[in-house]
Design a protein around this motif. Structure first.
Motif, PDB file in Angstrom:
ATOM      1  N   GLN A   1       0.805  -1.222   0.000  1.00  0.00           N
ATOM      2  CA  GLN A   1       0.000   0.000   0.000  1.00  0.00           C
ATOM      3  C   GLN A   1       0.843   1.279   0.000  1.00  0.00           C
ATOM      4  OE1 GLN A   1      -3.287   0.041  -0.411  1.00  0.00           O
ATOM      5  NE2 GLN A   1      -3.245  -2.206  -0.527  1.00  0.00           N
ATOM      6  N   GLY A   2       2.148   1.133   0.126  1.00  0.00           N
ATOM      7  CA  GLY A   2       2.995   2.312   0.101  1.00  0.00           C
ATOM      8  C   GLY A   2       4.240   2.134   0.943  1.00  0.00           C
ATOM      9  N   VAL A   3       4.955   3.259   1.127  1.00  0.00           N
ATOM     10  CA  VAL A   3       6.209   3.240   1.892  1.00  0.00           C
ATOM     11  C   VAL A   3       6.133   4.285   2.997  1.00  0.00           C
ATOM     12  CG1 VAL A   3       8.694   3.697   1.803  1.00  0.00           C
ATOM     13  CG2 VAL A   3       7.601   2.424  -0.044  1.00  0.00           C
ATOM     14  N   LEU A   4       6.475   3.851   4.208  1.00  0.00           N
ATOM     15  CA  LEU A   4       6.560   4.746   5.355  1.00  0.00           C
ATOM     16  C   LEU A   4       8.030   5.022   5.634  1.00  0.00           C
ATOM     17  CD1 LEU A   4       5.078   6.153   7.761  1.00  0.00           C
ATOM     18  CD2 LEU A   4       5.499   4.051   9.062  1.00  0.00           C
ATOM     19  N   GLU A   5       8.390   6.291   5.613  1.00  0.00           N
ATOM     20  CA  GLU A   5       9.748   6.692   5.984  1.00  0.00           C
ATOM     21  C   GLU A   5       9.686   7.331   7.359  1.00  0.00           C
ATOM     22  OE1 GLU A   5      12.913   9.508   3.769  1.00  0.00           O
ATOM     23  OE2 GLU A   5      11.308  10.582   4.805  1.00  0.00           O
ATOM     24  N   TYR A   6      10.500   6.844   8.297  1.00  0.00           N
ATOM     25  CA  TYR A   6      10.559   7.526   9.584  1.00  0.00           C
ATOM     26  C   TYR A   6      12.014   7.803   9.950  1.00  0.00           C
ATOM     27  CZ  TYR A   6      10.444   2.561  11.165  1.00  0.00           C
ATOM     28  OH  TYR A   6      10.653   1.211  11.326  1.00  0.00           O
ATOM     29  N   VAL A   7      12.214   9.040  10.407  1.00  0.00           N
ATOM     30  CA  VAL A   7      13.546   9.583  10.658  1.00  0.00           C
ATOM     31  C   VAL A   7      13.675   9.890  12.141  1.00  0.00           C
ATOM     32  CG1 VAL A   7      15.165  11.410  10.056  1.00  0.00           C
ATOM     33  CG2 VAL A   7      13.504  10.615   8.350  1.00  0.00           C
ATOM     34  N   GLN A   8      14.726   9.378  12.756  1.00  0.00           N
ATOM     35  CA  GLN A   8      14.875   9.515  14.202  1.00  0.00           C
ATOM     36  C   GLN A   8      16.260  10.049  14.556  1.00  0.00           C
ATOM     37  OE1 GLN A   8      14.308   5.831  16.292  1.00  0.00           O
ATOM     38  NE2 GLN A   8      13.964   6.825  18.259  1.00  0.00           N
ATOM     39  N   ASP A   9      16.292  10.978  15.484  1.00  0.00           N
ATOM     40  CA  ASP A   9      17.552  11.470  16.037  1.00  0.00           C
ATOM     41  C   ASP A   9      17.979  10.512  17.138  1.00  0.00           C
ATOM     42  OD1 ASP A   9      19.674  12.789  17.201  1.00  0.00           O
ATOM     43  OD2 ASP A   9      18.444  14.358  18.129  1.00  0.00           O
ATOM     44  N   ILE A  10      19.042   9.724  16.909  1.00  0.00           N
ATOM     45  CA  ILE A  10      19.486   8.754  17.923  1.00  0.00           C
ATOM     46  C   ILE A  10      20.738   9.236  18.662  1.00  0.00           C
ATOM     47  CG2 ILE A  10      18.458   6.795  16.706  1.00  0.00           C
ATOM     48  CD1 ILE A  10      21.272   6.075  15.702  1.00  0.00           C
ATOM     49  N   GLN A  11      21.101  10.513  18.458  1.00  0.00           N
ATOM     50  CA  GLN A  11      22.255  11.055  19.177  1.00  0.00           C
ATOM     51  C   GLN A  11      22.118  10.897  20.696  1.00  0.00           C
ATOM     52  OE1 GLN A  11      24.994  12.322  17.585  1.00  0.00           O
ATOM     53  NE2 GLN A  11      25.992  12.396  19.597  1.00  0.00           N
ATOM     54  N   PRO A  12      20.927  11.154  21.290  1.00  0.00           N
ATOM     55  CA  PRO A  12      20.805  10.982  22.755  1.00  0.00           C
ATOM     56  C   PRO A  12      21.099   9.564  23.226  1.00  0.00           C
ATOM     57  CG  PRO A  12      18.966  12.266  21.902  1.00  0.00           C
ATOM     58  CD  PRO A  12      19.696  11.714  20.719  1.00  0.00           C
ATOM     59  N   PHE A  13      20.881   8.556  22.365  1.00  0.00           N
ATOM     60  CA  PHE A  13      21.137   7.170  22.778  1.00  0.00           C
ATOM     61  C   PHE A  13      22.633   6.931  23.004  1.00  0.00           C
ATOM     62  CE2 PHE A  13      17.175   5.836  20.144  1.00  0.00           C
ATOM     63  CZ  PHE A  13      16.360   6.423  21.088  1.00  0.00           C
ATOM     64  N   PHE A  14      23.485   7.666  22.259  1.00  0.00           N
ATOM     65  CA  PHE A  14      24.929   7.515  22.439  1.00  0.00           C
ATOM     66  C   PHE A  14      25.415   8.224  23.693  1.00  0.00           C
ATOM     67  CE2 PHE A  14      24.403   6.988  17.833  1.00  0.00           C
ATOM     68  CZ  PHE A  14      25.124   5.827  17.613  1.00  0.00           C
ATOM     69  N   GLU A  15      24.561   9.062  24.264  1.00  0.00           N
ATOM     70  CA  GLU A  15      24.972   9.893  25.391  1.00  0.00           C
ATOM     71  C   GLU A  15      24.328   9.451  26.711  1.00  0.00           C
ATOM     72  OE1 GLU A  15      23.863  13.757  24.028  1.00  0.00           O
ATOM     73  OE2 GLU A  15      25.332  13.783  22.389  1.00  0.00           O
ATOM     74  N   LEU A  16      23.758   8.252  26.732  1.00  0.00           N
ATOM     75  CA  LEU A  16      23.182   7.732  27.977  1.00  0.00           C
ATOM     76  C   LEU A  16      24.268   7.568  29.033  1.00  0.00           C
ATOM     77  CD1 LEU A  16      20.748   5.015  26.557  1.00  0.00           C
ATOM     78  CD2 LEU A  16      20.176   7.317  27.369  1.00  0.00           C
ATOM     79  N   GLU A  17      23.957   7.961  30.258  1.00  0.00           N
ATOM     80  CA  GLU A  17      24.987   7.990  31.311  1.00  0.00           C
ATOM     81  C   GLU A  17      25.168   6.640  32.013  1.00  0.00           C
ATOM     82  OE1 GLU A  17      23.707  11.069  33.885  1.00  0.00           O
ATOM     83  OE2 GLU A  17      24.179  12.695  32.478  1.00  0.00           O
ATOM     84  N   SER A  18      24.190   5.737  31.844  1.00  0.00           N
ATOM     85  CA  SER A  18      24.317   4.457  32.548  1.00  0.00           C
ATOM     86  C   SER A  18      23.495   3.402  31.803  1.00  0.00           C
ATOM     87  CB  SER A  18      23.811   4.587  33.996  1.00  0.00           C
ATOM     88  OG  SER A  18      22.414   4.889  33.987  1.00  0.00           O
ATOM     89  N   ASP A  19      23.612   2.158  32.288  1.00  0.00           N
ATOM     90  CA  ASP A  19      22.869   1.034  31.676  1.00  0.00           C
ATOM     91  C   ASP A  19      21.434   0.963  32.188  1.00  0.00           C
ATOM     92  OD1 ASP A  19      25.138   0.300  30.313  1.00  0.00           O
ATOM     93  OD2 ASP A  19      25.778  -1.140  31.849  1.00  0.00           O
ATOM     94  N   LEU A  20      21.117   1.737  33.213  1.00  0.00           N
ATOM     95  CA  LEU A  20      19.791   1.624  33.829  1.00  0.00           C
ATOM     96  C   LEU A  20      19.331   2.976  34.350  1.00  0.00           C
ATOM     97  CD1 LEU A  20      17.491  -0.248  34.910  1.00  0.00           C
ATOM     98  CD2 LEU A  20      18.814  -0.422  37.025  1.00  0.00           C
ATOM     99  N   LYS A  21      18.062   3.301  34.090  1.00  0.00           N
ATOM    100  CA  LYS A  21      17.470   4.497  34.665  1.00  0.00           C
ATOM    101  C   LYS A  21      15.969   4.258  34.769  1.00  0.00           C
ATOM    102  CE  LYS A  21      16.997   9.528  34.217  1.00  0.00           C
ATOM    103  NZ  LYS A  21      15.556   9.582  34.535  1.00  0.00           N
ATOM    104  N   ARG A  22      15.469   4.152  35.999  1.00  0.00           N
ATOM    105  CA  ARG A  22      14.036   3.926  36.221  1.00  0.00           C
ATOM    106  C   ARG A  22      13.450   4.919  37.198  1.00  0.00           C
ATOM    107  NH1 ARG A  22      13.557  -2.727  36.551  1.00  0.00           N
ATOM    108  NH2 ARG A  22      14.058  -3.100  34.332  1.00  0.00           N
ATOM    109  N   ASP A  23      14.273   5.846  37.637  1.00  0.00           N
ATOM    110  CA  ASP A  23      13.784   6.846  38.591  1.00  0.00           C
ATOM    111  C   ASP A  23      13.449   8.136  37.879  1.00  0.00           C
ATOM    112  OD1 ASP A  23      14.174   5.143  40.764  1.00  0.00           O
ATOM    113  OD2 ASP A  23      16.282   5.762  40.966  1.00  0.00           O
ATOM    114  N   ILE A  24      12.648   8.956  38.542  1.00  0.00           N
ATOM    115  CA  ILE A  24      12.285  10.278  38.006  1.00  0.00           C
ATOM    116  C   ILE A  24      13.204  11.304  38.652  1.00  0.00           C
ATOM    117  CG2 ILE A  24      10.478  12.007  37.830  1.00  0.00           C
ATOM    118  CD1 ILE A  24       8.439   9.726  38.104  1.00  0.00           C
ATOM    119  N   ASP A  25      13.846  12.100  37.831  1.00  0.00           N
ATOM    120  CA  ASP A  25      14.751  13.118  38.374  1.00  0.00           C
ATOM    121  C   ASP A  25      13.985  14.171  39.145  1.00  0.00           C
ATOM    122  OD1 ASP A  25      16.876  11.822  37.224  1.00  0.00           O
ATOM    123  OD2 ASP A  25      16.754  12.991  35.351  1.00  0.00           O
TER     124      ASP A  25
END
Length: 452
Positions: free
Chosen positions: A428-452
């Motif tokens: 039925q067509g083509v969906l193009e989606y573009v994402q900025d993944i720069q923040p993923f490279f800048e994660l400070e730890s392997d885990l974050k489940r708390d609210i700052d």
């Protein structure tokens, strides 16, 4: 309806370019051109290029592109001018376009003067300042990218709707060649002052020669087609969307407000009559061209516009729940993705508004809606676009991912082209989606489940 006289004029123009294609010298065809034409309409140029590219004479898009400079020189001084008062007003897209060309041409002249001064022995003590000035002027000149992008993204879609699809293809291809020449000059500039100035000068002149030729084509050919064809509403839409792509050196100094003769409402009968007349004119758009040989008429059929009234507020069944059109639109606009949908007929049908156009990775504006996807891309990447669609349409691939680092935005961009299929598996067509993944490279730890 095309007359015998029109056919004859267009045929002569075709034959001249075909002679050039087969190796005739510009001088030999110049004399022939002068014998047959004292003035030529930009619309004839558009029709000529269209016929050349759609004929069985073996002339391809690349051929017409390579002949572009030659036939532009033939038309120089023989273009029938078009006077449109709006175009002389500050803020009008044509006025802005021409002012940019003046500023860009001035930058070229300043660069030439700096190169000349650097070479003079008496300026030895000022070389450092001159080189800095050279780099500054090249940076200013580099803003021509905005000028070209506005032309390609805003002028060309409307031209295509009016049936003028050949000039955009040719001009976009030449634009990309000019961009390449500028990148070569930029690379030579970065080697200065250690490298040979003459090498930079040669690469700069190779660029500027093509660039100045394009200025002529824009103002004597392209703008003439637009001024003969576009309505005030077309120019208003261009003016409204221009900020998204930026400007070259100068910016509009005023908002263009066209003079409207009538603002009051008319009665229903008159309104209906005018609507029908407007529709007829839209479907049978004609232009009368005056030449020394007499008048003739060119007709072309624009692609009709359709509007559908939709209830945006009523909630209705939607996937696994219930949404109104307005809610669905808000959700799509709040996704952290740039989304584009091209339907099964290769028509650019939708994009979301998750960020302003000037912040988009791939800038989109309403003028592009309804275009064939191939026309939305520069000629240099068409083969890649076609390959992606072939892979997704055939079922060989369900997704085609790509990624790159955007220096302009300071982002690491991940792009996915995904096949959209219905419950029966039909494409039925083509969906193009573009994402900025720069923040993923800048994660400070392997885990974050708390609210700052």
């Amino acid at each position: 309806m095309v007359t015998d006289m029109e056919d004859n004029r267009i045929q002569i123009l075709k034959e001249i370019l075909l002679d050039l294609h087969h190796g005739a010298s510009p001088e030999s065809v110049q004399e022939r051109f002068n014998q047959h034409f004292k003035g030529v309409s930009a619309l004839e140029i558009s029709m000529m290029e269209h016929e050349l590219m759609s004929s069985e004479d073996g002339v391809t898009f690349e051929d017409v592109m390579s002949l572009c400079n030659v036939h532009a020189n033939l038309f120089k001084g023989a273009i029938a001018d078009v006077e449109v008062a709006d175009a002389d007003q500050e803020g009008h897209p044509v006025y802005v376009f021409k002012q940019e060309n003046l500023a860009l041409r001035s930058a070229i002249l300043r660069i030439r003067r700096i190169i000349e001064n650097i070479s003079k022995p008496e300026n030895e003590d000022f070389k450092s300042d001159l080189f800095n000035g050279l780099k500054h002027q090249m940076t200013l000149l580099g803003q021509f990218h905005n000028h070209y992008t506005r032309k390609e993204k805003l002028f060309f879609p409307i031209m295509e709707r009016y049936g003028h699809d050949s000039p955009p293809k040719v001009m976009w291809g030449v634009d990309d060649d000019i961009r390449k020449l500028f990148r070569v000059a930029e690379a030579k500039l970065k080697e200065l002052p250690d490298a040979d100035l003459e090498e930079f000068s040669k690469s700069f002149e190779a660029f500027s020669e093509e660039f100045e030729a394009m200025i002529f084509k824009e103002e004597a050919i392209l703008l003439m087609i637009l001024l003969e064809t576009f309505t005030q509403d077309d120019w208003l839409s261009i003016a409204e969307e221009s900020d998204a792509y930026g400007y070259a050196i100068i910016k509009p100094t005023a908002v263009w407000k066209p003079k409207r003769e009538r603002f009051e409402e008319v009665n229903a009968d008159t309104s209906q009559e005018q609507s029908e007349l407007s529709s007829d004119e839209h479907l049978d758009n004609t232009r009368i061209i005056d030449t020394p040989e007499g008048q003739f008429t060119i007709s072309f059929t624009p692609k009709p516009k359709t509007e559908t009234v939709v209830d945006r507020e009523t909630t209705q069944p939607f996937g696994n729940g219930y949404l109104s059109v307005e809610e669905a639109n808000l959700i799509l606009n709040h996704l952290p993705l740039e989304i584009t949908f091209v339907n099964k007929d290769d028509i650019f049908q939708y994009y979301n508004d998750n960020v302003p156009a000037n912040e988009m990775v791939f800038k989109r504006t309403p003028s592009q809606i309804g275009r064939n996807v191939e026309l939305c891309h520069p000629p240099k990447v068409l083969d890649k676009v076609k390959k992606i669609f072939e892979l997704l349409r055939s079922g060989e691939r369900d997704q085609v991912p790509m990624w790159f680092k955007s220096e302009r935005l300071g982002k690491f961009v991940y792009v996915t082209y995904a096949a959209v299929r219905d419950d029966q598996g039909d494409f039925q067509g083509v969906l193009e989606y573009v994402q900025d993944i720069q923040p993923f490279f800048e994660l400070e730890s392997d885990l974050k489940r708390d609210i700052d």
